[in-house]
Design a protein around this motif. Structure first.
Motif, mmCIF file in Angstrom:
data_model
loop_
_atom_site.group_PDB
_atom_site.id
_atom_site.type_symbol
_atom_site.label_atom_id
_atom_site.label_comp_id
_atom_site.label_asym_id
_atom_site.label_seq_id
_atom_site.Cartn_x
_atom_site.Cartn_y
_atom_site.Cartn_z
ATOM 1 N N ILE A 99 4.321 -9.227 -0.898
ATOM 2 C CA ILE A 99 4.441 -7.808 -1.263
ATOM 3 C C ILE A 99 5.726 -7.219 -0.685
ATOM 4 C CG2 ILE A 99 3.429 -5.505 -0.903
ATOM 5 C CD1 ILE A 99 0.643 -6.953 -1.053
ATOM 6 N N LYS A 100 6.015 -7.553 0.576
ATOM 7 C CA LYS A 100 7.238 -7.056 1.210
ATOM 8 C C LYS A 100 8.480 -7.551 0.451
ATOM 9 C CE LYS A 100 7.887 -7.426 5.941
ATOM 10 N NZ LYS A 100 8.306 -7.966 7.177
ATOM 11 N N ALA A 101 8.472 -8.817 0.051
ATOM 12 C CA ALA A 101 9.596 -9.385 -0.700
ATOM 13 C C ALA A 101 9.728 -8.700 -2.066
ATOM 14 C CB ALA A 101 9.420 -10.888 -0.878
ATOM 15 N N LEU A 102 8.600 -8.446 -2.726
ATOM 16 C CA LEU A 102 8.626 -7.745 -4.019
ATOM 17 C C LEU A 102 9.239 -6.352 -3.855
ATOM 18 C CD1 LEU A 102 5.116 -8.789 -5.352
ATOM 19 C CD2 LEU A 102 7.284 -9.254 -6.517
ATOM 20 N N ARG A 103 8.831 -5.644 -2.815
ATOM 21 C CA ARG A 103 9.383 -4.304 -2.573
ATOM 22 C C ARG A 103 10.866 -4.391 -2.234
ATOM 23 N NH1 ARG A 103 5.466 -1.082 -3.598
ATOM 24 N NH2 ARG A 103 3.347 -1.409 -2.863
ATOM 25 N N GLY A 104 11.255 -5.435 -1.503
ATOM 26 C CA GLY A 104 12.673 -5.643 -1.168
ATOM 27 C C GLY A 104 13.534 -5.888 -2.398
ATOM 28 N N CYS A 105 12.902 -6.361 -3.466
ATOM 29 C CA CYS A 105 13.620 -6.601 -4.731
ATOM 30 C C CYS A 105 13.459 -5.418 -5.693
ATOM 31 C CB CYS A 105 13.075 -7.858 -5.409
ATOM 32 S SG CYS A 105 13.358 -9.367 -4.504
#
Length: 180
Positions: free
Chosen positions: A163-169
């Motif tokens: 989820i954190k990686a998705l938000r970072g993208c």
């Protein structure tokens, strides 16, 4: 498709003619002069090294020495990643699958999957292998890349990190759907 062959093909296409000449010179003690004279590309040289088992899937130290000699540290680091992958992909290392988040990500990420994988620290070599194995199937590329991430992280492959990686993208909509 053999991962080692994919890697060697990638190396071959990035070598200049002078680098191939240098590699041929360095192989003089191991490969006959007549064979070396016929070599015109890195791929041809690698084929000979594979035939003579100077390079194998389990031992790439000879190749590493060659690449260090011609000062191609970028290729040496890719080779080290390849070696580490072999250790990570041991059969006991099968992670618990979080099938629901994978399904949601696959349905919603699309062509931006590589950006997500970079955020999850998946190396380019792994992504290139996945694309080579599934050249016309975007959804399978996403599934396989997420599974690679899970294998690599093992029990540390957390949905929160995804989820954190998705938000970072800036894939906030997908992140919201994964949270649900």
């Amino acid at each position: 498709m053999d991962p080692l062959l994919t890697l060697l093909h990638s190396f071959s296409s990035s070598l200049s003619d002078s680098e191939v000449s240098s590699l041929k010179f360095l192989c003089r003690g191991r490969i006959g002069k007549r064979k070396l004279e016929s070599v015109r590309s890195g791929g041809e040289l690698f084929s000979i090294l594979l035939e003579q088992q100077l390079i194998t899937s389990s031992d790439v130290s000879f190749l590493e020495g060659l690449l260090k000699s011609i000062k191609r540290e970028d290729l040496v680091s890719q080779l080290k990643q390849f070696r580490e992958e072999g250790e990570v992909n041991a059969p006991d290392d099968q992670p618990d699958m979080h099938e629901k988040p994978i399904e949601v990500v696959c349905e919603n990420v699309g062509r931006e999957w590589k950006m997500l994988m970079r955020k999850l620290d998946i190396c380019e070599v792994k992504m290139d292998r996945i694309v080579a194995a599934n050249p016309f199937n975007l959804q399978e590329q996403v599934v396989q890349s997420l599974r690679e991430w899970q294998k690599w992280k093992g029990k540390d492959a957390k949905v929160d990190d995804l989820i954190k990686a998705l938000r970072g993208c800036n894939m906030n909509l997908v992140a919201d759907r994964v949270e649900q």
